[in-house]
Enzyme design. Structure first.
Site, PDB file in Angstrom:
ATOM      1  N   ARG A  37      82.991   2.424   1.276  1.00  0.00           N
ATOM      2  CA  ARG A  37      82.700   3.829   0.973  1.00  0.00           C
ATOM      3  C   ARG A  37      83.934   4.566   0.452  1.00  0.00           C
ATOM      4  O   ARG A  37      83.819   5.500  -0.347  1.00  0.00           O
ATOM      5  CB  ARG A  37      82.145   4.513   2.233  1.00  0.00           C
ATOM      6  CG  ARG A  37      81.768   5.992   2.066  1.00  0.00           C
ATOM      7  CD  ARG A  37      81.096   6.492   3.335  1.00  0.00           C
ATOM      8  NE  ARG A  37      81.070   7.941   3.415  1.00  0.00           N
ATOM      9  CZ  ARG A  37      80.075   8.719   2.979  1.00  0.00           C
ATOM     10  NH1 ARG A  37      79.028   8.172   2.392  1.00  0.00           N
ATOM     11  NH2 ARG A  37      80.127  10.030   3.116  1.00  0.00           N
ATOM     12  N   VAL A  63      79.639  13.624  -1.913  1.00  0.00           N
ATOM     13  CA  VAL A  63      78.979  12.382  -1.486  1.00  0.00           C
ATOM     14  C   VAL A  63      78.365  12.704  -0.135  1.00  0.00           C
ATOM     15  O   VAL A  63      79.016  13.282   0.740  1.00  0.00           O
ATOM     16  CB  VAL A  63      79.954  11.189  -1.410  1.00  0.00           C
ATOM     17  CG1 VAL A  63      81.139  11.474  -0.506  1.00  0.00           C
ATOM     18  CG2 VAL A  63      79.226   9.928  -0.962  1.00  0.00           C
ATOM     19  N   SER A  64      77.106  12.350   0.041  1.00  0.00           N
ATOM     20  CA  SER A  64      76.376  12.745   1.246  1.00  0.00           C
ATOM     21  C   SER A  64      76.914  12.079   2.501  1.00  0.00           C
ATOM     22  O   SER A  64      77.514  11.001   2.465  1.00  0.00           O
ATOM     23  CB  SER A  64      74.886  12.397   1.097  1.00  0.00           C
ATOM     24  OG  SER A  64      74.285  13.173   0.104  1.00  0.00           O
ATOM     25  N   GLN A  65      76.674  12.737   3.621  1.00  0.00           N
ATOM     26  CA  GLN A  65      76.953  12.192   4.947  1.00  0.00           C
ATOM     27  C   GLN A  65      76.321  10.790   5.055  1.00  0.00           C
ATOM     28  O   GLN A  65      75.189  10.587   4.609  1.00  0.00           O
ATOM     29  CB  GLN A  65      76.341  13.141   5.973  1.00  0.00           C
ATOM     30  CG  GLN A  65      76.383  12.695   7.407  1.00  0.00           C
ATOM     31  CD  GLN A  65      75.497  13.575   8.281  1.00  0.00           C
ATOM     32  OE1 GLN A  65      74.618  14.270   7.775  1.00  0.00           O
ATOM     33  NE2 GLN A  65      75.726  13.532   9.574  1.00  0.00           N
ATOM     34  N   PHE A 207      71.981  20.015   0.617  1.00  0.00           N
ATOM     35  CA  PHE A 207      72.463  19.354  -0.586  1.00  0.00           C
ATOM     36  C   PHE A 207      72.930  20.390  -1.604  1.00  0.00           C
ATOM     37  O   PHE A 207      72.503  21.550  -1.558  1.00  0.00           O
ATOM     38  CB  PHE A 207      71.343  18.522  -1.238  1.00  0.00           C
ATOM     39  CG  PHE A 207      71.116  17.173  -0.616  1.00  0.00           C
ATOM     40  CD1 PHE A 207      71.590  16.027  -1.207  1.00  0.00           C
ATOM     41  CD2 PHE A 207      70.408  17.059   0.576  1.00  0.00           C
ATOM     42  CE1 PHE A 207      71.374  14.775  -0.647  1.00  0.00           C
ATOM     43  CE2 PHE A 207      70.185  15.816   1.154  1.00  0.00           C
ATOM     44  CZ  PHE A 207      70.678  14.671   0.540  1.00  0.00           C
TER      45      PHE A 207
END
Length: 217
Positions: A37, A63-65, A207
């Site tokens: 990641r 970048v999402s959780q 988001f």
């Protein structure tokens, strides 16, 4: 810099943030434990790449959780060999997760700089042949490559675009964070069966908004 032993950081991330929140898809858990990641975030944030939060990647995007990536992927339930449309390449992390699961990914991004950066990471990981990229307006989908077995939207949509439904194959699934009230989105899963749409509502989330058009350089 990320720790030299990022594999351990990724393993702990999966155990403490994802498995502990009832994500059970074993193939998904394995993919996220093997995916670096830290390659998808700016250099100055690599030390916190595996933290339990979203991270900025520039251009006003994130970048999402990790948990949200896992939850959306589990709802999508992609199968090996599936053709998947992603609306919003962003860092490329979600597309890479899908590629690690054996999917054929078509991902659209409105910001050229992000698309180009993600492509370089795909090449570094050896998955560039599994991920096709395009710079464009995600609301329009990718008609020439449709139909898709799965469609995933990685930005907050104010509505479900008809193009996404039209480009979804029979029996296919769409997962999207849909705006349900001011500053609140909810993960929506839609399954297309015999021409009818079956909707389920899941986690609330946050988001960046899905914007129209292509960002000018």
């Amino acid at each position: 810099m990320a720790s030299p032993d990022w594999h351990e950081e990724a393993r702990v991330m999966v155990e403490t943030q994802i498995k502990s929140r009832n994500i059970k898809n074993e193939a998904l858990l394995e993919a996220m434990s093997k995916l670096p990641r830290h390659l998808f975030v700016p250099d100055n944030l690599r030390r916190v790449a595996y933290a339990d939060c979203a991270l900025p990647i520039g251009e006003g995007q994130t970048v999402s959780q990790p948990y949200i990536v896992a939850k959306m992927t589990e709802l999508l339930d992609p199968q090996k060999g599936d053709k998947v449309l992603e609306i919003g390449t962003g860092s490329g992390y979600q597309a890479a997760v899908l590629a690690f699961l054996g999917c054929e990914v078509y991902t659209i991004e409105r910001i050229a700089a992000l698309s180009e950066r993600a492509k370089k990471v795909f090449e570094k990981l050896g998955i560039a042949d599994k991920v096709q990229t395009k710079i464009g307006d995600g609301r329009l989908g990718w008609a020439e490559e449709s139909p898709f077995d799965r469609v995933i939207v990685t930005a907050a949509a104010s509505k479900i675009e008809e193009t996404w439904i039209d480009q979804l194959a029979e029996g296919g699934r769409l997962v999207v964070p849909l705006v349900v009230s001011f500053r609140t989105e909810q993960l929506i899963k839609i399954t297309k069966l015999k021409g009818r749409l079956h909707e389920e509502r899941h986690d609330y989330c946050s988001f960046v908004p899905l914007l129209p058009g292509v960002k000018e350089i």
